[in-house]
Motif scaffolding. Structure first.
Motif, mmCIF file in Angstrom:
data_model
loop_
_atom_site.group_PDB
_atom_site.id
_atom_site.type_symbol
_atom_site.label_atom_id
_atom_site.label_comp_id
_atom_site.label_asym_id
_atom_site.label_seq_id
_atom_site.Cartn_x
_atom_site.Cartn_y
_atom_site.Cartn_z
ATOM 1 N N TYR A 192 8.689 35.678 10.185
ATOM 2 C CA TYR A 192 7.806 34.661 10.246
ATOM 3 C C TYR A 192 7.343 34.099 11.569
ATOM 4 C CZ TYR A 192 9.093 35.308 5.186
ATOM 5 O OH TYR A 192 9.387 35.755 4.299
ATOM 6 N N LEU A 197 5.357 36.819 13.212
ATOM 7 C CA LEU A 197 3.605 36.710 12.816
ATOM 8 C C LEU A 197 3.059 35.528 13.348
ATOM 9 C CD1 LEU A 197 4.039 37.580 8.863
ATOM 10 C CD2 LEU A 197 3.011 38.951 10.677
ATOM 11 N N ALA A 198 3.821 34.351 13.573
ATOM 12 C CA ALA A 198 3.137 33.237 14.144
ATOM 13 C C ALA A 198 2.780 33.567 15.586
ATOM 14 C CB ALA A 198 4.079 32.040 13.794
ATOM 15 N N LEU A 200 -3.796 35.148 11.803
ATOM 16 C CA LEU A 200 -3.662 36.603 10.792
ATOM 17 C C LEU A 200 -5.011 37.135 10.861
ATOM 18 C CD1 LEU A 200 -1.868 35.405 7.642
ATOM 19 C CD2 LEU A 200 -0.808 36.813 9.714
ATOM 20 N N ALA A 217 2.105 38.360 4.196
ATOM 21 C CA ALA A 217 1.284 37.187 4.480
ATOM 22 C C ALA A 217 -0.109 37.089 4.461
ATOM 23 C CB ALA A 217 1.560 36.710 5.891
ATOM 24 N N SER A 237 5.172 29.695 5.811
ATOM 25 C CA SER A 237 3.586 29.631 6.932
ATOM 26 C C SER A 237 3.675 28.147 7.365
ATOM 27 C CB SER A 237 2.640 30.134 6.039
ATOM 28 O OG SER A 237 2.477 29.401 4.690
ATOM 29 N N ILE A 288 2.260 29.567 10.617
ATOM 30 C CA ILE A 288 1.332 30.934 10.483
ATOM 31 C C ILE A 288 -0.003 30.599 10.091
ATOM 32 C CG2 ILE A 288 0.978 33.157 9.616
ATOM 33 C CD1 ILE A 288 4.280 33.154 9.048
ATOM 34 N N THR A 289 -0.985 30.713 10.947
ATOM 35 C CA THR A 289 -2.237 30.182 10.354
ATOM 36 C C THR A 289 -3.293 31.539 9.935
ATOM 37 O OG1 THR A 289 -3.143 30.455 12.678
ATOM 38 C CG2 THR A 289 -2.412 28.450 11.932
ATOM 39 N N THR A 300 3.127 33.207 1.694
ATOM 40 C CA THR A 300 4.178 34.470 1.881
ATOM 41 C C THR A 300 4.741 34.740 0.747
ATOM 42 O OG1 THR A 300 5.873 33.270 2.928
ATOM 43 C CG2 THR A 300 4.267 33.712 4.616
#
Lengths: 312, 312
Positions: free
Chosen positions: A133, A136-137, A142, A179, A260, A265-266, A275
């Motif tokens: 996570y 990804l952030a 994304l 995600a 998220s 995480i946007t 997610t």
């Protein structure tokens, strides 16, 4: 301790003893910590390769992570409140020459030297999806299609010593993480629940899908577990290994916006980001195969060997 | 702290930053703990496969072990006296519902909750050869030819946070272990020092062999280190990665009867049993290759790609 003690059956202990006699498991002296034979590892690696190939075909990117993570990250997720009994934190020596000498003397006499140990800022990995996570952030918003990460078969730790060979303190969890929009993520989980079922039944295992809950701690935990079941946030693939009940060999978890929002995480547009993750327990699946097809993989049905793609 | 602080050079930090920008390293937020790209892991796995193939050709049996071991075993080896600053021990929550609530609240505020943590009886693996010795002892007396074990690329932990990308808190050490008569073991070490040198130079690296010592702790440690050098018990393969000095990418350790007596490994006849081990640092070798041949492995010289046998 507020956590439930898991009963261990005579069949589970008997399976462990047979696996030790056959050399597949090498006992360490501590329950739930084992070495493996080459044959066991060949099967485990073949399984990992097979799962990763299925994921790559469907667009997954592979990232790998070590068996420790920053304590700050564990603090941020609520794990230390929800599952404190399972978390392992890493301490190390903090002292001078004199303290080192005392620690060394006590250690060689197997006496208590824990007073010389202080927290290091890292903890053992509680679930193989955790480091995905923040990774990804870091990448920024994304893409429109979301993200699909294969975190491979990574080591995770759970402090629950047991004589059941399927309940390890440290084991390989093969995590796939998705995600994206709520709809994307829910569809992905449904797709992979079926793919996971097909994978295991294709290997000759009697797998079935059921709803489940995480082993949350204490009184508050019973409420969390009931909620999780009511919302169908956790599904498991149950497979017979040993004992009266089948064992969870894979789980499919829908996190809604828990990770998220925790890790910011946007998404590409205005849709909220959800997610989900899917974790296959490598060792449990290998144990299920050994229990089902026998302890000598060379004598397994040819079609199971072929489907696993094990090198032989 | 009585241990030396390792200097980090500007070149080392610059290499780390380039590797992060290229996506090969994924920072965790803690120094010395990284995730890896698929390309990095492909290289690391190809290297592990190559080392294991060399060992198998020469009669090695593969056994694999997890990243934790019983604390009692660490206590028995003297590691907690000799290298206390590097050892990581695993603690876990020990309390009731009320304590869990306090720990959870403090954790989410990033405050100290270490008072609720107690030792679990396991520690992080300090060296990948450690679990091999009790596993050998369990088998009874060694056969006349001794034993040769490939413990694969296993995770080991060292508590020395650093911004040098080659100095990790957790990394893969690929250990080969030999047990047998003093003569067998010494010859094996000499043979593998040459094989290791050939392997690295064959991959285009400028490797050289040198005598070395372990990073023993404090004043007493300086004496142990001097002894180790005087007796030529530790050799290292040094390879340029970044910075003014080359980095140890493999080490060849002669233990005399330290592990065989600690774990009661007995021989076939009256000869004493000695042991030696060889540890390749997977991540360091991959870093040396990336630093030498460039950050895009697809553009490496064809002969290096072929020798590594990387799937591409």
């Amino acid at each position: 301790m507020g956590s439930e003690v898991r009963a261990v059956s005579a069949e589970q202990v008997a399976l462990r003893d047979r696996l030790i006699d056959a050399g597949h498991l090498i006992p360490s002296g501590v329950d739930g910590v084992y070495g493996h034979s080459a044959a066991f590892e060949d099967l485990r690696e073949a399984l990992g390769t097979r799962i990763s190939a299925e994921a790559r075909t469907r667009g997954a990117t592979r990232l790998t992570f070590p068996p420790v993570l920053p304590v700050r990250q564990l603090e941020a997720t609520g794990y230390l409140a929800n599952m404190p009994h399972l978390a392992g934190t890493v301490f190390s020596f903090d002292g001078d020459d004199a303290a080192a000498a005392v620690q060394g003397t006590r250690a060689s006499a197997h006496e208590d030297w824990s007073e010389f140990q202080a927290p290091t800022g890292v903890a053992l990995m509680p679930a193989a999806c955790y480091p995905v996570y923040p990774a990804l952030a870091r990448r920024g918003p994304l893409p429109a299609a979301g993200a699909f990460i294969d975190a491979g078969g990574a080591w995770v730790f759970r402090h629950e010593p047991s004589t059941d060979p399927a309940r390890r303190q440290i084991f390989h969890q093969h995590e796939l993480v998705r995600a994206g929009t709520p709809e994307t993520v829910l569809q992905w989980r449904a797709q992979w629940a079926q793919l996971g079922l097909d994978l295991l039944t294709g290997l000759g295992l009697e797998a079935r899908l059921d709803r489940a809950n995480d082993p949350f701690f204490g009184r508050r935990g019973r409420l969390l577990a009931a909620n999780q079941r009511a919302q169908e946030l956790k599904l498991e693939l149950l497979v017979p290994i040993a004992g009266p009940e089948p064992t969870a060999c894979a789980s499919f978890n829908h996190h809604l916006d828990h990770f998220s929002s925790t890790f910011a995480i946007t998404g590409a547009g205005d849709d909220p980001v959800h997610t989900a993750c899917l974790g296959f327990g490598h060792e449990r699946i290998v144990l299920a195969l050994l229990a089902r097809h026998g302890l000598d993989p060379d004598r397994w049905p040819a079609e199971v060997q072929d489907r696993l793609g094990a090198p032989r």
